[in-house]
Design an enzyme around this catalytic site. Structure first.
Site, PDB file in Angstrom:
ATOM      1  N   ILE A  22       0.982  -1.056   0.212  1.00  0.00           N
ATOM      2  CA  ILE A  22      -0.041   0.077  -0.101  1.00  0.00           C
ATOM      3  C   ILE A  22       1.030   1.352   0.003  1.00  0.00           C
ATOM      4  O   ILE A  22       0.314   2.317  -0.033  1.00  0.00           O
ATOM      5  CB  ILE A  22      -0.899  -0.070   1.254  1.00  0.00           C
ATOM      6  N   GLY A  23       2.306   1.201  -0.055  1.00  0.00           N
ATOM      7  CA  GLY A  23       2.972   2.489  -0.055  1.00  0.00           C
ATOM      8  C   GLY A  23       4.278   2.033   0.063  1.00  0.00           C
ATOM      9  O   GLY A  23       4.932   1.118  -0.094  1.00  0.00           O
ATOM     10  N   THR A  26      11.530   6.273   0.969  1.00  0.00           N
ATOM     11  CA  THR A  26      12.721   6.070   1.111  1.00  0.00           C
ATOM     12  C   THR A  26      13.316   4.771   2.247  1.00  0.00           C
ATOM     13  O   THR A  26      14.222   4.310   1.990  1.00  0.00           O
ATOM     14  CB  THR A  26      13.440   7.186   1.400  1.00  0.00           C
ATOM     15  N   GLY A  28      11.382   2.092   3.058  1.00  0.00           N
ATOM     16  CA  GLY A  28      11.249   0.789   2.693  1.00  0.00           C
ATOM     17  C   GLY A  28       9.902   0.854   2.029  1.00  0.00           C
ATOM     18  O   GLY A  28       9.118   1.833   1.303  1.00  0.00           O
ATOM     19  N   LEU A  29       9.147  -0.248   2.379  1.00  0.00           N
ATOM     20  CA  LEU A  29       7.645  -0.585   1.949  1.00  0.00           C
ATOM     21  C   LEU A  29       6.649  -0.665   3.104  1.00  0.00           C
ATOM     22  O   LEU A  29       6.946  -0.945   4.071  1.00  0.00           O
ATOM     23  CB  LEU A  29       7.672  -1.604   1.102  1.00  0.00           C
ATOM     24  N   VAL A  30       5.095  -0.399   2.557  1.00  0.00           N
ATOM     25  CA  VAL A  30       4.324  -0.630   3.402  1.00  0.00           C
ATOM     26  C   VAL A  30       3.407  -1.681   2.856  1.00  0.00           C
ATOM     27  O   VAL A  30       2.810  -1.401   1.840  1.00  0.00           O
ATOM     28  CB  VAL A  30       3.449   0.623   3.904  1.00  0.00           C
ATOM     29  N   LYS A  48       4.937  -2.046   8.006  1.00  0.00           N
ATOM     30  CA  LYS A  48       6.017  -1.201   7.410  1.00  0.00           C
ATOM     31  C   LYS A  48       7.415  -1.867   7.453  1.00  0.00           C
ATOM     32  O   LYS A  48       7.831  -2.047   8.512  1.00  0.00           O
ATOM     33  CB  LYS A  48       6.136   0.036   8.591  1.00  0.00           C
ATOM     34  N   ASP A 147       6.305  16.440  11.991  1.00  0.00           N
ATOM     35  CA  ASP A 147       5.917  15.922  10.763  1.00  0.00           C
ATOM     36  C   ASP A 147       4.691  15.853  10.469  1.00  0.00           C
ATOM     37  O   ASP A 147       4.165  14.953   9.658  1.00  0.00           O
ATOM     38  CB  ASP A 147       6.712  14.780  10.104  1.00  0.00           C
TER      39      ASP A 147
END
Lengths: 441, 247
Positions: A22-23, A26, A28-30, A48, A147
């Protein structure tokens, strides 16, 4: 998902049924997965994955910060870290969170591009109240998020926690009680559009007020569906001074003056770059026009207090929660997406796009070792993934922060999703997750 | 929670029987509770000396030693070689306390001080094993903050140096896993007052704290200074020899 590789994977992977990716970022991946544990079977989990950096730096400091802070956080409006896993074979780290179907970035975009109608007052107010509630918890525990932006404000989909806000992504968060280094030391963070003016002018220390500025920007965006200050980032320099962003702020709020903001003269770039801050030096705020809200309304009053130039005078999360805006009708509620008033239309938001072709990529060059967490799971049956939701087509893989949007019109009550496979009950009587935590070791 | 000891995971302090034991795997190697104690003191000093060389603040050292001691309440020396765990704790603590030290720099100083066959990838692998062994709980509270506040409150800030050193020394014991940071700070003030003939009794009475706890900690402090503040080289090398030899 894939028969052949199932046997060579870490044991903990057996407790998840992968749905897809789903995402991507920088770090890594989700992934989206469903829990196979009896305690929360079918519950959706966002995983994540942090890649090991190639420079031999070990676990990324971002992951360390996120684990460190979220391991101790426990609040309804803060994303819940349900588990941490390690794959020793490829030295990757996995953080498992309660899955939230929506985020403010997508909700706002849906209203702007698909519905062309503003978000109803109840929803705006409920979302804002819950953001502030979570932020107040963080700030009273000495955590600055640093953030905050719409894509980091998650909202739960169908289920027991429907419409509940979760503040997410703590990769840049800091404890600010007695930091060993100035909080600005690691380079200025916070997406430029939501960045507070004191940071743009070179303030060295972060305070909780930078989060409140970001909330003000998000509040305005909820009202107008447009980012309030869309400055163009000057990436050519490591200098935190962002003239275009400051210019965008000054055009709406008027130029700040040392009268109204006494410490302005102490900020590094105020002195050096005054001349470069172009344009007529107008001190008058046109914020009410930009957000099309009466200057006498409680909403405007709260917004202007969040967008106060002087960080010392800017409203705190605790003060904001007490603001009149939240006391007048419609009063905020726990389910921000479904208004209590019968006349208000319920908006169905699209679900997060999922790339079903993605894999955890756990199979390294050497067979993965066993991982500490041991769950009695039935790993003889190969997990089969069935698409949980209608998908028009496969999402092309692009290396970017979020997957590209696709035209799936939002409808309430999508098929395939039932109340008990989306979110987890929480609150005082909520043992399943705690059990899961303890079981980790 | 994060910056409040009582709301944090750390308030679940350990009891004596949870930390004094020697794991069966270590017993097989002939490691006695006394040996284990000596090895931990030595490794705490090793962390301190490495930290001195890579130039990090005392709080990073304190966090590293707390990690180190927590790990060995759950894991054996056989499974987790303290000669690698100690520097890796410093490595992890440096990240958690925002003062990241490079693994290769640590390896450089490790090789400088003693024979060492470990390399950067060993530290990186151990970092992940430590995260698991620590159950991913990384925030540690230390007595230093309370110490400064308490000294000010008692009006004896001239005792900062001696009490601060006492606190540092207590990281060579498991007391830091057993008592809340402010109690450790108070016990150090209590001991220092006795040494320097400061009358702080009235001040202690006003605090309405459990003086039995202070006295228990005090006895431990005395025991440490009497028996362990300087390790006998023979005892130390005998204990270290019982650690599995790395080939």
């Amino acid at each position: 998902m894939v028969d052949a590789s199932t046997r060579s994977r870490p044991a903990w992977l057996q407790q998840y049924e992968l749905v897809g990716k789903i995402g991507e970022g920088t770090y890594g991946l989700v992934f989206l997965a469903r829990s196979k544990l009896p305690s929360n079977k079918g519950v959706h989990i966002a995983i994540k994955k942090f890649k090991q950096s190639k420079e031999g730096d070990g676990v990324s400091p971002t992951a360390i910060r996120e684990i460190m802070l979220l391991r101790e956080c426990d609040h309804e409006n803060v994303v819940k870290l349900v588990n941490v896993h390690i794959n020793h074979a490829d030295m990757s780290l996995y953080l498992a969170f309660d899955y939230a179907e929506h985020d403010l970035y997508e909700i706002i975009r849906h209203h702007r591009e698909k519905l062309s109608i503003s978000i109803n007052t109840y929803t705006v107010k409920s979302l804002l109240w819950q953001i502030l509630n979570g932020l107040n918890y963080l700030h009273s525990n000495w955590i600055i998020h640093r953030d905050l932006k719409p894509s980091n404000i998650l909202v739960m989909g169908d289920g027991d926690e429907q419409g509940v806000v979760k503040i997410g992504d703590f990769g840049l968060a800091r404890i600010y009680q007695a930091p060993l280094k100035p909080l600005g030391d690691n380079g200025v963070v916070v997406t430029i559009w939501y960045r507070a003016p004191e940071l743009l002018l070179g303030a060295k220390h972060y305070t909780t007020a930078v989060d409140m500025w970001a909330v003000g920007c998000i509040f305005a965006e909820l009202l107008t569906l447009k980012p309030l200050f869309q400055g163009i980032e000057d990436k050519s320099t490591h200098n935190p001074l962002q003239l275009d962003q400051l210019d965008k702020i000054f055009k709406v709020l008027g130029h700040p003056t040392p009268d109204k903001w006494p410490t302005l003269n102490n900020l590094p770039f105020w002195q050096t770059s005054r001349q470069r801050m172009q344009g007529p030096k107008n001190e008058i705020s046109v914020l009410h026009q930009v957000v099309q809200t009466s200057q006498k309304s409680p909403a405007y009053d709260l917004l202007s207090k969040m967008l106060e130039y002087d960080p010392c005078k800017r409203i705190s999360a605790a003060q904001a929660l007490e603001h009149e805006y939240f006391r007048c009708e419609p009063v905020p509620g726990r389910n921000a997406l479904v208004p209590i008033q019968p006349n208000d239309k319920v908006v169905g938001y699209p679900q997060r796009p999922v790339d079903f072709s993605a894999d955890f990529e756990c199979s390294g060059s050497q067979p993965p070792q066993m991982v500490t967490s041991s769950h009695a799971v039935n790993n003889s049956a190969a997990a089969s993934v069935t698409a949980p939701r209608p998908m028009p087509q496969q999402i092309p893989l692009v290396s970017m922060q979020r997957l590209p949007p696709y035209g799936l019109a939002g409808q309430a009550g999508m098929p395939g999703l039932t109340a008990n496979n989306l979110s987890v009950p929480r609150g005082p009587s909520q043992p399943p997750h705690q059990q899961q935590f303890r079981r980790l070791n | 929670m994060a910056a409040n000891f009582w709301g944090s995971s750390q308030w679940k302090l350990l009891e004596q029987d949870e930390i004094g034991h020697v794991f069966p795997a270590d017993q097989e190697n002939g490691i006695s509770p006394e040996d284990a104690k000596i090895i931990k003191i030595h490794m705490s000093e090793y962390i301190q000396s490495l930290a001195h060389q890579v130039k990090v603040r005392q709080r990073v050292v304190a966090t590293a030693i707390a990690y180190f001691r927590r790990v060995y309440t759950r894991k054996s020396f056989v499974e987790y070689d303290p000669r690698l765990v100690a520097p890796t704790c410093l490595y992890l603590a440096s990240k958690a306390e925002e003062s990241t030290v490079q693994a290769k720099l640590l390896i450089f100083y490790m090789k400088k001080t003693k024979k060492c066959s470990y390399e950067v990838p060993d530290i990186l692998h151990m970092e992940m094993r430590l995260l698991e062994a620590l159950d991913f709980y990384l925030i540690i509270y230390h007595p230093y903050r309370s110490l400064i506040q308490l000294l000010q409150d008692a009006g004896i800030t001239e005792m900062t140096k001696i009490t601060w050193s006492l606190v540092n020394d207590l990281y060579k014991t498991d007391l830091i896993l057993m008592y809340p940071p402010f109690m450790i700070a108070l016990a150090c003030i209590f001991v220092a007052s006795a040494f320097q003939d400061k009358d702080t009794l009235a001040w202690f009475e006003e605090l309405r704290i459990d003086m039995h706890v202070i006295k228990t900690i005090t006895m431990e402090i005395f025991d440490f200074y009497e028996n362990y503040s300087t390790l006998s080289p023979e005892k130390l090398s005998a204990a270290l020899k019982k650690l599995p030899q790395r080939t």
